[in-house]
Design a protein around this motif. Structure first.
Motif, PDB file in Angstrom:
ATOM      1  N   GLN A   1       0.824  -1.206   0.000  1.00  0.00           N
ATOM      2  CA  GLN A   1       0.000   0.000   0.000  1.00  0.00           C
ATOM      3  C   GLN A   1       0.862   1.261   0.000  1.00  0.00           C
ATOM      4  O   GLN A   1       0.488   2.273  -0.584  1.00  0.00           O
ATOM      5  CB  GLN A   1      -0.917   0.030   1.223  1.00  0.00           C
ATOM      6  N   LEU A   2       2.007   1.193   0.663  1.00  0.00           N
ATOM      7  CA  LEU A   2       2.891   2.347   0.804  1.00  0.00           C
ATOM      8  C   LEU A   2       3.544   2.750  -0.504  1.00  0.00           C
ATOM      9  O   LEU A   2       3.618   3.923  -0.834  1.00  0.00           O
ATOM     10  CB  LEU A   2       3.982   2.036   1.834  1.00  0.00           C
ATOM     11  N   THR A   3       4.024   1.795  -1.224  1.00  0.00           N
ATOM     12  CA  THR A   3       4.896   2.096  -2.353  1.00  0.00           C
ATOM     13  C   THR A   3       4.237   1.810  -3.689  1.00  0.00           C
ATOM     14  O   THR A   3       3.418   0.908  -3.810  1.00  0.00           O
ATOM     15  CB  THR A   3       6.224   1.319  -2.232  1.00  0.00           C
ATOM     16  N   SER A   4       4.626   2.603  -4.669  1.00  0.00           N
ATOM     17  CA  SER A   4       4.123   2.379  -6.021  1.00  0.00           C
ATOM     18  C   SER A   4       5.114   1.572  -6.859  1.00  0.00           C
ATOM     19  O   SER A   4       4.906   1.367  -8.030  1.00  0.00           O
ATOM     20  CB  SER A   4       3.851   3.721  -6.702  1.00  0.00           C
ATOM     21  N   HIS A   5       6.206   1.122  -6.230  1.00  0.00           N
ATOM     22  CA  HIS A   5       7.194   0.298  -6.942  1.00  0.00           C
ATOM     23  C   HIS A   5       6.640  -1.110  -7.036  1.00  0.00           C
ATOM     24  O   HIS A   5       6.739  -1.871  -6.126  1.00  0.00           O
ATOM     25  CB  HIS A   5       8.529   0.260  -6.191  1.00  0.00           C
ATOM     26  N   ASN A   6       6.105  -1.480  -8.090  1.00  0.00           N
ATOM     27  CA  ASN A   6       5.358  -2.720  -8.233  1.00  0.00           C
ATOM     28  C   ASN A   6       6.218  -3.963  -8.029  1.00  0.00           C
ATOM     29  O   ASN A   6       6.391  -4.762  -8.938  1.00  0.00           O
ATOM     30  CB  ASN A   6       4.677  -2.762  -9.604  1.00  0.00           C
TER      31      ASN A   6
ATOM     32  N   ASP B   1      12.478   3.305   8.166  1.00  0.00           N
ATOM     33  CA  ASP B   1      12.291   2.920   6.772  1.00  0.00           C
ATOM     34  C   ASP B   1      10.869   2.404   6.596  1.00  0.00           C
ATOM     35  O   ASP B   1      10.315   1.773   7.500  1.00  0.00           O
ATOM     36  CB  ASP B   1      13.308   1.825   6.443  1.00  0.00           C
ATOM     37  N   HIS B   2      10.302   2.662   5.459  1.00  0.00           N
ATOM     38  CA  HIS B   2       8.938   2.241   5.110  1.00  0.00           C
ATOM     39  C   HIS B   2       7.954   2.450   6.269  1.00  0.00           C
ATOM     40  O   HIS B   2       7.255   1.545   6.684  1.00  0.00           O
ATOM     41  CB  HIS B   2       8.887   0.806   4.556  1.00  0.00           C
ATOM     42  N   VAL B   3       7.905   3.694   6.750  1.00  0.00           N
ATOM     43  CA  VAL B   3       6.959   4.059   7.813  1.00  0.00           C
ATOM     44  C   VAL B   3       5.573   4.195   7.175  1.00  0.00           C
ATOM     45  O   VAL B   3       5.398   4.936   6.217  1.00  0.00           O
ATOM     46  CB  VAL B   3       7.361   5.394   8.481  1.00  0.00           C
ATOM     47  N   TYR B   4       4.616   3.470   7.714  1.00  0.00           N
ATOM     48  CA  TYR B   4       3.285   3.478   7.110  1.00  0.00           C
ATOM     49  C   TYR B   4       2.229   3.167   8.162  1.00  0.00           C
ATOM     50  O   TYR B   4       2.397   2.245   8.972  1.00  0.00           O
ATOM     51  CB  TYR B   4       3.205   2.435   5.987  1.00  0.00           C
ATOM     52  N   ILE B   5       1.158   3.939   8.134  1.00  0.00           N
ATOM     53  CA  ILE B   5      -0.023   3.674   8.954  1.00  0.00           C
ATOM     54  C   ILE B   5      -1.224   3.632   8.014  1.00  0.00           C
ATOM     55  O   ILE B   5      -1.372   4.501   7.144  1.00  0.00           O
ATOM     56  CB  ILE B   5      -0.213   4.751  10.045  1.00  0.00           C
ATOM     57  N   VAL B   6      -2.057   2.630   8.182  1.00  0.00           N
ATOM     58  CA  VAL B   6      -3.255   2.471   7.356  1.00  0.00           C
ATOM     59  C   VAL B   6      -4.064   3.772   7.406  1.00  0.00           C
ATOM     60  O   VAL B   6      -4.221   4.380   8.463  1.00  0.00           O
ATOM     61  CB  VAL B   6      -4.089   1.273   7.850  1.00  0.00           C
ATOM     62  N   GLU B   7      -4.563   4.186   6.259  1.00  0.00           N
ATOM     63  CA  GLU B   7      -5.196   5.496   6.112  1.00  0.00           C
ATOM     64  C   GLU B   7      -6.315   5.766   7.129  1.00  0.00           C
ATOM     65  O   GLU B   7      -6.437   6.877   7.642  1.00  0.00           O
ATOM     66  CB  GLU B   7      -5.735   5.652   4.684  1.00  0.00           C
ATOM     67  N   ASP B   8      -7.115   4.769   7.448  1.00  0.00           N
ATOM     68  CA  ASP B   8      -8.223   4.961   8.397  1.00  0.00           C
ATOM     69  C   ASP B   8      -7.758   5.362   9.796  1.00  0.00           C
ATOM     70  O   ASP B   8      -8.559   5.825  10.605  1.00  0.00           O
ATOM     71  CB  ASP B   8      -9.062   3.688   8.513  1.00  0.00           C
ATOM     72  N   TYR B   9      -6.477   5.177  10.100  1.00  0.00           N
ATOM     73  CA  TYR B   9      -5.950   5.451  11.436  1.00  0.00           C
ATOM     74  C   TYR B   9      -5.072   6.704  11.483  1.00  0.00           C
ATOM     75  O   TYR B   9      -4.481   7.003  12.514  1.00  0.00           O
ATOM     76  CB  TYR B   9      -5.149   4.241  11.936  1.00  0.00           C
TER      77      TYR B   9
ATOM     78  N   GLY C   1      -3.195  11.226  15.896  1.00  0.00           N
ATOM     79  CA  GLY C   1      -2.089  11.249  16.855  1.00  0.00           C
ATOM     80  C   GLY C   1      -1.358   9.924  16.981  1.00  0.00           C
ATOM     81  O   GLY C   1      -0.412   9.806  17.763  1.00  0.00           O
ATOM     82  N   LEU C   2      -1.766   8.923  16.222  1.00  0.00           N
ATOM     83  CA  LEU C   2      -1.151   7.600  16.324  1.00  0.00           C
ATOM     84  C   LEU C   2       0.292   7.604  15.825  1.00  0.00           C
ATOM     85  O   LEU C   2       1.169   6.961  16.418  1.00  0.00           O
ATOM     86  CB  LEU C   2      -1.988   6.574  15.561  1.00  0.00           C
ATOM     87  N   GLY C   3       0.568   8.349  14.744  1.00  0.00           N
ATOM     88  CA  GLY C   3       1.939   8.416  14.229  1.00  0.00           C
ATOM     89  C   GLY C   3       2.889   9.001  15.260  1.00  0.00           C
ATOM     90  O   GLY C   3       4.001   8.509  15.451  1.00  0.00           O
ATOM     91  N   LYS C   4       2.464  10.035  15.936  1.00  0.00           N
ATOM     92  CA  LYS C   4       3.276  10.659  16.986  1.00  0.00           C
ATOM     93  C   LYS C   4       3.524   9.670  18.128  1.00  0.00           C
ATOM     94  O   LYS C   4       4.643   9.547  18.620  1.00  0.00           O
ATOM     95  CB  LYS C   4       2.589  11.920  17.493  1.00  0.00           C
ATOM     96  N   GLN C   5       2.490   8.943  18.532  1.00  0.00           N
ATOM     97  CA  GLN C   5       2.646   7.934  19.589  1.00  0.00           C
ATOM     98  C   GLN C   5       3.612   6.822  19.153  1.00  0.00           C
ATOM     99  O   GLN C   5       4.447   6.369  19.943  1.00  0.00           O
ATOM    100  CB  GLN C   5       1.298   7.305  19.927  1.00  0.00           C
TER     101      GLN C   5
ATOM    102  N   ILE D   1      -1.861  -2.484  11.686  1.00  0.00           N
ATOM    103  CA  ILE D   1      -2.274  -1.209  11.084  1.00  0.00           C
ATOM    104  C   ILE D   1      -1.119  -0.247  10.849  1.00  0.00           C
ATOM    105  O   ILE D   1      -1.314   0.818  10.269  1.00  0.00           O
ATOM    106  CB  ILE D   1      -3.353  -0.512  11.929  1.00  0.00           C
ATOM    107  N   GLY D   2       0.091  -0.590  11.291  1.00  0.00           N
ATOM    108  CA  GLY D   2       1.216   0.311  11.092  1.00  0.00           C
ATOM    109  C   GLY D   2       2.529  -0.437  11.124  1.00  0.00           C
ATOM    110  O   GLY D   2       2.640  -1.513  11.724  1.00  0.00           O
ATOM    111  N   VAL D   3       3.526   0.166  10.469  1.00  0.00           N
ATOM    112  CA  VAL D   3       4.820  -0.488  10.353  1.00  0.00           C
ATOM    113  C   VAL D   3       5.924   0.559  10.197  1.00  0.00           C
ATOM    114  O   VAL D   3       5.700   1.632   9.638  1.00  0.00           O
ATOM    115  CB  VAL D   3       4.828  -1.459   9.134  1.00  0.00           C
ATOM    116  N   SER D   4       7.093   0.238  10.697  1.00  0.00           N
ATOM    117  CA  SER D   4       8.302   1.012  10.423  1.00  0.00           C
ATOM    118  C   SER D   4       9.502   0.097  10.553  1.00  0.00           C
ATOM    119  O   SER D   4       9.675  -0.569  11.575  1.00  0.00           O
ATOM    120  CB  SER D   4       8.471   2.173  11.408  1.00  0.00           C
TER     121      SER D   4
END
Length: 141
Positions: A22-27, A77-85, A89-93, A57-60
């Protein structure tokens, strides 16, 4: 909601592949990602994740090294949180949890790359105290 932050067991590394896709467009195919992540967990790499109950729901990624200009460092690297979340403030936490985790390992600086076109992430990282020091260049060999 009850969120859990933790380091993913290396044996479960392939669980993050749907989020990475979901994060990357590099297929990259799922097979290529499985191969790469299998290699990564044998290197100076850990994967921090966020769960909402049993849902990932999130990864780094966390790459550890010592750099001449910063000392002991972690590269997110590859920091990502699902859009609904997002925007709750979840990214900061999550980053605060990561900072505490890596400081316990003696890390003194955090670095990251973000895509040029990902403007929301730029604002987020500025607000987290990150500064732009240069450009990231890539050449396929």
């Amino acid at each position: 909601m009850s969120f859990q932050f933790q380091i993913l067991e290396p044996s479960n590394i392939h669980d993050i592949i749907p989020l990475i896709q979901q994060l990357t467009s590099h297929n990259c195919s799922e097979m290529v990602l499985k191969e790469r992540f299998s290699d990564m967990v044998t290197e100076n790499y850990e994967c921090a994740v966020i769960y909402n109950q049993d849902k990932l729901i999130g990864v780094s990624g966390l790459w550890y090294c010592t750099r001449h200009y910063t000392g002991k460092s972690v590269e997110l690297d590859h920091v990502y949180i699902v859009e609904d979340y997002r925007s709750q403030g979840l990214g900061k936490q999550f980053l605060e949890w990561i900072y505490n985790h890596v400081k316990a390992k003696g890390v003194v600086t955090a670095e990251l790359n973000t895509y040029v076109h990902n403007y929301p992430s730029h604002k987020f990282y500025y607000n987290e105290g990150f500064e732009i020091l240069g450009y990231h260049f890539l050449k396929k060999l």
